[in-house]
Scaffold this motif. Structure first.
Motif, PDB file in Angstrom:
ATOM      1  N   GLN A  21       0.821  -1.212   0.000  1.00 47.81           N
ATOM      2  CA  GLN A  21       0.000   0.000   0.000  1.00 47.81           C
ATOM      3  C   GLN A  21       0.853   1.260   0.000  1.00 47.81           C
ATOM      4  O   GLN A  21       0.550   2.211  -0.696  1.00 47.81           O
ATOM      5  CB  GLN A  21      -0.922   0.000   1.225  1.00 47.81           C
ATOM      6  N   GLY A  24       2.268   2.724  -3.293  1.00 48.28           N
ATOM      7  CA  GLY A  24       1.415   3.320  -4.300  1.00 48.28           C
ATOM      8  C   GLY A  24       0.687   4.572  -3.876  1.00 48.28           C
ATOM      9  O   GLY A  24      -0.102   5.119  -4.642  1.00 48.28           O
ATOM     10  N   ARG A  25       0.915   5.041  -2.668  1.00 51.38           N
ATOM     11  CA  ARG A  25       0.177   6.231  -2.240  1.00 51.38           C
ATOM     12  C   ARG A  25       1.081   7.169  -1.463  1.00 51.38           C
ATOM     13  O   ARG A  25       2.209   6.829  -1.121  1.00 51.38           O
ATOM     14  CB  ARG A  25      -1.028   5.836  -1.381  1.00 51.38           C
ATOM     15  N   THR A  70       8.232   8.569  -8.422  1.00 52.48           N
ATOM     16  CA  THR A  70       8.326   7.238  -9.019  1.00 52.48           C
ATOM     17  C   THR A  70       9.463   7.245 -10.031  1.00 52.48           C
ATOM     18  O   THR A  70       9.482   8.065 -10.953  1.00 52.48           O
ATOM     19  CB  THR A  70       7.010   6.853  -9.710  1.00 52.48           C
ATOM     20  N   SER A  75       8.557   3.448  -6.076  1.00 46.79           N
ATOM     21  CA  SER A  75       8.092   4.694  -5.475  1.00 46.79           C
ATOM     22  C   SER A  75       9.076   5.049  -4.367  1.00 46.79           C
ATOM     23  O   SER A  75       9.352   4.227  -3.487  1.00 46.79           O
ATOM     24  CB  SER A  75       6.685   4.527  -4.892  1.00 46.79           C
TER      25      SER A  75
END
Length: 235
Positions: A21, A24-25, A70, A75
């Motif tokens: 998680q 990606g954020r 990214t 990331s």
């Protein structure tokens, strides 16, 4: 697939989702991020070709400083790495409770003291070395301890001192010193010295020596610039 296998499979999927998680954020500024891998590189910029400025290990935690990029299939996130900006791949970071960062990021038992044959007689000094190793969640290697033939009256002479360095902190003595100071684990009864690259003591290291009267800890920079070589003034 039996029930046990099904449960293990579900737990594995959930664990991978939790870990993925973060990759990606973009979490909130100041979020506490903890390391899930061993010898994870901290870089001076995002990307696999950026310069490595340090190494962090499982259990160490750092505050997120708000930048995410990214690059090279990862990331990358910025952390407060001992007072400077460092970039870490999100694959090796997870969110954690804010208290993990407020306490300095370490956890009991995650560090290790390597005496390398040096004797440190004082049990309280030895206990502090363990706390410091756990603070950095890394190996602390002792470079000097008791000096019965040293300068009479010094902490080393009476067996209440140790000199040391921490793995992964090359050329980072000031950040080590500041992190120990901010942690609160050395607030009373000690002298803590960062002997810098210009030290008159033979090489850069951190020194701790224990008083016995409960006084406020004396924090010293020595040899960190031309003007304080061989000077031992409390900050």
């Amino acid at each position: 697939m039996n029930k046990v296998q099904l449960v293990l499979c579900i737990l594995g999927v959930l664990a991978s989702v939790v870990t993925a998680q973060l990759g990606g954020r973009n979490p909130r500024f100041g979020t506490c991020l903890c390391v899930t891998g061993s010898s994870v590189n901290v870089r001076d910029n995002a990307g696999l070709n950026s310069r490595v400025i340090g190494s962090i290990n499982r259990g160490q935690c750092y505050k997120y400083t708000g930048l995410k990029l990214t690059r090279d299939g990862y990331s990358w996130y910025t952390i407060d790495y001992n007072g400077r900006r460092g970039w870490v791949a999100g694959n090796y970071l997870i969110e954690s409770a804010a208290s993990r960062c407020q306490s300095g990021g370490g956890r009991p038992g995650c560090g290790r003291v390597d005496y390398r044959g040096y004797r440190v007689s004082d049990s309280q000094v030895r206990a502090k070395l363990v706390q410091i190793a756990d603070l950095f969640c890394n190996r602390l290697w002792v470079t000097s301890g008791d000096r019965p033939n040293g300068r009479p009256g010094s902490h080393h002479y009476v067996g209440r001192a140790a000199d040391f360095w921490i793995d992964g902190q090359s050329n980072n003595g000031g950040a080590m010193f500041d992190r120990i100071r901010r942690s609160g684990i050395m607030n009373t009864d000690y002298q803590v010295i960062w002997h810098g690259s210009r030290t008159c003591t033979g090489g850069e290291h951190i020194h701790i020596g224990r008083y016995t009267d409960g006084r406020r800890t004396c924090w010293v920079h020595e040899g960190t610039r031309p003007g304080n070589r061989c000077q031992y003034r409390c900050m």
